[in-house]
Design a protein around this motif. Structure first.
Motif, mmCIF file in Angstrom:
data_model
loop_
_atom_site.group_PDB
_atom_site.id
_atom_site.type_symbol
_atom_site.label_atom_id
_atom_site.label_comp_id
_atom_site.label_asym_id
_atom_site.label_seq_id
_atom_site.Cartn_x
_atom_site.Cartn_y
_atom_site.Cartn_z
ATOM 1 N N GLY A 93 0.779 -1.235 0.000
ATOM 2 C CA GLY A 93 0.000 0.000 0.000
ATOM 3 C C GLY A 93 0.808 1.282 0.000
ATOM 4 O O GLY A 93 0.377 2.277 0.566
ATOM 5 N N TYR A 94 2.025 1.279 -0.596
ATOM 6 C CA TYR A 94 2.732 2.556 -0.772
ATOM 7 C C TYR A 94 2.864 2.864 -2.262
ATOM 8 O O TYR A 94 2.749 1.958 -3.095
ATOM 9 C CB TYR A 94 4.100 2.566 -0.072
ATOM 10 C CG TYR A 94 5.053 1.439 -0.403
ATOM 11 C CD1 TYR A 94 5.736 1.401 -1.610
ATOM 12 C CD2 TYR A 94 5.290 0.412 0.511
ATOM 13 C CE1 TYR A 94 6.627 0.373 -1.906
ATOM 14 C CE2 TYR A 94 6.170 -0.626 0.227
ATOM 15 C CZ TYR A 94 6.832 -0.634 -0.976
ATOM 16 O OH TYR A 94 7.696 -1.654 -1.271
ATOM 17 N N PRO A 95 3.091 4.146 -2.625
ATOM 18 C CA PRO A 95 3.195 4.459 -4.055
ATOM 19 C C PRO A 95 4.468 3.843 -4.643
ATOM 20 O O PRO A 95 5.476 3.768 -3.936
ATOM 21 C CB PRO A 95 3.275 5.989 -4.087
ATOM 22 C CG PRO A 95 3.663 6.407 -2.719
ATOM 23 C CD PRO A 95 3.253 5.336 -1.766
ATOM 24 N N ASP A 247 9.441 15.073 0.428
ATOM 25 C CA ASP A 247 8.174 15.731 0.749
ATOM 26 C C ASP A 247 7.003 15.095 0.017
ATOM 27 O O ASP A 247 5.852 15.201 0.442
ATOM 28 C CB ASP A 247 8.236 17.218 0.346
ATOM 29 C CG ASP A 247 9.305 17.948 1.143
ATOM 30 O OD1 ASP A 247 9.646 17.439 2.231
ATOM 31 O OD2 ASP A 247 9.799 18.985 0.652
ATOM 32 N N GLU A 248 7.317 14.436 -1.108
ATOM 33 C CA GLU A 248 6.233 13.838 -1.904
ATOM 34 C C GLU A 248 5.587 12.667 -1.161
ATOM 35 O O GLU A 248 4.477 12.260 -1.479
ATOM 36 C CB GLU A 248 6.741 13.308 -3.253
ATOM 37 C CG GLU A 248 7.802 14.136 -3.964
ATOM 38 C CD GLU A 248 9.209 13.879 -3.418
ATOM 39 O OE1 GLU A 248 9.660 14.707 -2.606
ATOM 40 O OE2 GLU A 248 9.831 12.873 -3.768
ATOM 41 N N LEU A 249 6.273 12.113 -0.161
ATOM 42 C CA LEU A 249 5.705 10.967 0.580
ATOM 43 C C LEU A 249 4.792 11.478 1.691
ATOM 44 O O LEU A 249 5.196 12.290 2.515
ATOM 45 C CB LEU A 249 6.829 10.147 1.226
ATOM 46 C CG LEU A 249 7.612 9.156 0.370
ATOM 47 C CD1 LEU A 249 8.747 8.555 1.196
ATOM 48 C CD2 LEU A 249 6.721 8.024 -0.140
ATOM 49 N N LYS A 250 3.562 10.978 1.708
ATOM 50 C CA LYS A 250 2.651 11.345 2.806
ATOM 51 C C LYS A 250 2.995 10.500 4.033
ATOM 52 O O LYS A 250 3.660 9.459 3.908
ATOM 53 C CB LYS A 250 1.197 11.071 2.386
ATOM 54 C CG LYS A 250 0.770 11.899 1.170
ATOM 55 C CD LYS A 250 -0.739 11.959 1.031
ATOM 56 C CE LYS A 250 -1.414 10.687 0.607
ATOM 57 N NZ LYS A 250 -1.236 10.160 -0.687
ATOM 58 N N ASP A 251 2.521 10.925 5.204
ATOM 59 C CA ASP A 251 2.823 10.154 6.423
ATOM 60 C C ASP A 251 2.383 8.701 6.290
ATOM 61 O O ASP A 251 3.079 7.773 6.721
ATOM 62 C CB ASP A 251 2.115 10.790 7.637
ATOM 63 C CG ASP A 251 2.900 11.994 8.143
ATOM 64 O OD1 ASP A 251 3.983 12.264 7.581
ATOM 65 O OD2 ASP A 251 2.424 12.651 9.084
ATOM 66 N N VAL A 252 1.221 8.511 5.678
ATOM 67 C CA VAL A 252 0.702 7.150 5.555
ATOM 68 C C VAL A 252 1.567 6.307 4.585
ATOM 69 O O VAL A 252 1.695 5.087 4.754
ATOM 70 C CB VAL A 252 -0.800 7.203 5.153
ATOM 71 C CG1 VAL A 252 -0.968 7.728 3.751
ATOM 72 C CG2 VAL A 252 -1.487 5.880 5.350
ATOM 73 N N ASP A 253 2.212 6.963 3.629
ATOM 74 C CA ASP A 253 3.126 6.243 2.716
ATOM 75 C C ASP A 253 4.381 5.791 3.469
ATOM 76 O O ASP A 253 4.874 4.679 3.293
ATOM 77 C CB ASP A 253 3.561 7.130 1.540
ATOM 78 C CG ASP A 253 2.378 7.642 0.728
ATOM 79 O OD1 ASP A 253 1.342 6.956 0.717
ATOM 80 O OD2 ASP A 253 2.506 8.723 0.113
ATOM 81 N N LYS A 254 4.887 6.711 4.316
ATOM 82 C CA LYS A 254 6.075 6.355 5.110
ATOM 83 C C LYS A 254 5.732 5.172 6.003
ATOM 84 O O LYS A 254 6.508 4.211 6.134
ATOM 85 C CB LYS A 254 6.508 7.542 6.001
ATOM 86 C CG LYS A 254 6.920 8.767 5.222
ATOM 87 C CD LYS A 254 7.097 9.963 6.148
ATOM 88 C CE LYS A 254 7.224 11.243 5.331
ATOM 89 N NZ LYS A 254 7.032 12.468 6.100
ATOM 90 N N ALA A 255 4.555 5.250 6.621
ATOM 91 C CA ALA A 255 4.128 4.164 7.526
ATOM 92 C C ALA A 255 4.001 2.842 6.763
ATOM 93 O O ALA A 255 4.369 1.779 7.279
ATOM 94 C CB ALA A 255 2.804 4.537 8.184
ATOM 95 N N ALA A 256 3.518 2.919 5.518
ATOM 96 C CA ALA A 256 3.350 1.688 4.726
ATOM 97 C C ALA A 256 4.711 1.056 4.414
ATOM 98 O O ALA A 256 4.859 -0.167 4.406
ATOM 99 C CB ALA A 256 2.580 1.990 3.446
ATOM 100 N N HIS A 257 5.730 1.910 4.179
ATOM 101 C CA HIS A 257 7.084 1.373 3.955
ATOM 102 C C HIS A 257 7.578 0.646 5.213
ATOM 103 O O HIS A 257 8.172 -0.419 5.134
ATOM 104 C CB HIS A 257 8.061 2.508 3.615
ATOM 105 C CG HIS A 257 8.105 2.828 2.151
ATOM 106 N ND1 HIS A 257 8.765 2.030 1.243
ATOM 107 C CD2 HIS A 257 7.572 3.850 1.445
ATOM 108 C CE1 HIS A 257 8.645 2.562 0.029
ATOM 109 N NE2 HIS A 257 7.927 3.659 0.117
ATOM 110 N N HIS A 258 7.335 1.243 6.374
ATOM 111 C CA HIS A 258 7.770 0.597 7.631
ATOM 112 C C HIS A 258 7.013 -0.714 7.845
ATOM 113 O O HIS A 258 7.566 -1.695 8.335
ATOM 114 C CB HIS A 258 7.546 1.536 8.823
ATOM 115 C CG HIS A 258 8.469 2.715 8.836
ATOM 116 N ND1 HIS A 258 9.843 2.577 8.789
ATOM 117 C CD2 HIS A 258 8.228 4.048 8.889
ATOM 118 C CE1 HIS A 258 10.400 3.780 8.817
ATOM 119 N NE2 HIS A 258 9.441 4.683 8.862
#
Ligand code: HEM
Length: 481
Positions: A93-95, A247-258
């Motif tokens: 679920g990340y871009p 900056d292009e990564l939203k918080d939820v994208d960062k969380a999805a990577h983790h």
């Protein structure tokens, strides 16, 4: 349309082609039922190299392990990351980590994997030992000396999931253990059950509550939560820092990577730990030799084990556990079914050995299926039997395995191969060793009577370590030393 439905026809120089009669699905159903059996049947009929149409894709399987080195070395025309860059974002679920959208991110992510290896392994291993000891002490070493009953897979999962989580992501702001670990693990298993469908690119909205479960799991790793955790591994700290630079990564994208790293770090480790523990507990002789080896290594470094004291096993001590390492390798041999995949970047002639090549087309998938090697009776005598010392020779790790009287460069491949090999493999082996050491040092262990060896659940075939088809009941009691 007719061409798409019928599929392509074999050209001169290409491997034998197996299409199946259902357009698109091709042989996917047979493959999913029992991949190892399916491939062995086709090997007998078509030889060591053949192409199968699976779910609309053409996959060329290379079955002879003596040919593996030439495939693994052909990096230029065979790319691994084209596949993962497409599938992993959909699954977690990340871009997509495209070079145009996130300049430099892909390279930075790759570089972060170094923080799992080399000099970084010692602090990770030390931290894992402390966390395993913490969970063992609080949950299982609390005084009682009577026999207790449990389910071995459940036992291994609960300890390893939490200790790995603490080691990789760190401790909560207050206290030493995160609240709600059982709930998190429960949600993780729900997601994991759907993992094969997500990897097969089935849209998540067709998979019941999977999207909601994934969102819950991802939200655990939002930056505002993680910022409060302490003792976070350098690996995760570095990744969090580099996500902040984009900056292009939203918080939820960062969380999805983790969250993706949570799957990578426990998805295979939990079943692998179970199989190692199960095989050792099921063989009295193996258990005795491995337990003695651990006691000896401790004694050589001046530690006389007693169950009232905490144990510390460093990376150097773990390296000396040759029989334990062999037992773990043997259990990986019997339970791993990961497929190594490369995508052809152009139409070209794939060199197999000095006098053979086959034609492949752009977009075709070239696949190695090491389970066939792991269960090949010409390489491993009596391949279905667990022999804890199979990988020991003259007191050292054995690396000398052959087929057709030729030495194999690749004989055990649970962690993939070449440029895509698992970066967490050294940590994984160490943490499984540490878990088994604690289990064997602190407890007498017995399987309950009347249970057969559990089967391998085939639903993850191709994706890693297979789960047991059922759990195993066992008894354990504090050893009196
Ligand atoms: C990738 C196996 C434990 C982190 C992989 C791959 C395999 C694998 C087969 C794909 C490689 C390929 O297709 O060539 C395993 C097994 C484990 C294990 C069997 C345990 C017994 C771990 C642990 C970590 C980890 C503990 C981290 C702490 C990763 C990462 C990748 C990966 C980050 C992706 C690498 C990339 O994108 O290039 N693993 N793994 N693994 N593994 Fe593991």
């Amino acid at each position: 349309l007719l061409w798409i439905l019928r599929g392509r026809t074999r050209k001169p120089g290409e491997p034998p082609l197996v299409k199946g009669w259902i357009p698109f699905v091709g042989k996917a159903l047979d493959f999913g039922k029992d991949a190892h059996k399916f491939l062995e049947e086709h090997r007998r009929e078509h030889g060591d190299v053949f192409t199968v149409r699976i779910a609309g894709k053409y996959m060329t399987f290379i079955m002879d392990p003596l040919l593996y080195p030439s495939i693994i070395k052909q990096g230029r025309q065979l790319d691994f990351h084209e596949f993962t860059n497409k599938v992993a974002p959909l699954t977690f679920g990340y871009p997509p980590v495209l070079r145009t959208a996130f300049p430099g991110l892909w390279e930075q992510i790759k570089r972060s994997f170094q923080l799992l290896q080399g000099d970084h392994l010692a602090p990770l291993t030390e931290s894992m030992m402390g966390n395993l000891m913490l969970v063992f002490r609080q949950d299982h070493l609390n005084g009682e000396s009577d026999w207790r009953r449990g389910s071995l897979y459940e036992f291994c999962c609960s300890v390893m999931f939490e200790a790995t989580f603490l080691t990789i992501y760190g401790r909560p702001a207050t206290g030493v253990r995160h609240g709600g670990m059982d709930r998190l693990r429960n949600d993780f298993h729900k997601f994991d059950n759907m993992f094969p469908f997500l990897i097969a690119q089935i849209p998540i909205w067709l998979l019941g509550r999977t999207l909601a479960v994934r969102q819950k799991l991802i939200s655990y790793f939002l930056p505002q939560h993680m910022a409060q955790w302490t003792n976070t591994s350098q690996f995760i700290q570095r990744r969090a820092e580099l996500f902040e630079q984009h900056d292009e990564l939203k918080d939820v994208d960062k969380a999805a990577h983790h969250f993706a790293i949570l799957w990578a770090s426990v998805g295979n480790t939990l079943p692998a730990t179970f199989w190692a523990a199960y095989f050792l507990v099921s063989q009295v002789e193996a258990l005795k030799v491995v337990r003695q080896e651990i006691v000896d290594v401790l004694r050589d470094s001046g530690v006389d084990f007693s169950n009232s004291s905490d144990i510390m096993l460093s990376k150097e001590q773990l390296d000396k556990l040759v029989f334990l390492e062999s037992a773990i390798n043997e259990s990986l041999r019997l339970s791993s079914a990961s497929m190594n995949i490369r995508v052809a970047q152009e139409d070209f002639s794939l060199r197999l050995d000095s006098d053979r090549s086959v034609g492949v087309r752009k977009g075709d998938i070239i696949a190695l299926y090491p389970q066939s090697l792991h269960l090949d009776p010409e390489v491993y005598d009596d391949p279905q039997t667990f022999r804890f010392d199979r990988f020991v020779q003259d007191g050292k790790g054995k690396t000398d395995f052959s087929k057709d009287r030729q030495k194999l460069s690749y004989f055990l491949m649970p962690f993939g191969s070449g440029s895509s090999m698992c970066p967490g493999r050294y940590f994984a082996i160490n943490e499984i060793k540490q878990f088994v050491c604690l289990l064997l040092l602190y407890f007498d262990l017995q399987l309950e009577d009347g249970q057969n060896r559990p089967g391998l659940d085939p639903s993850r075939a191709g994706l890693g370590i297979l789960l047991p088809s059922s759990d195993v009941r066992f008894r354990y009691r504090l050893r009196s030393v």
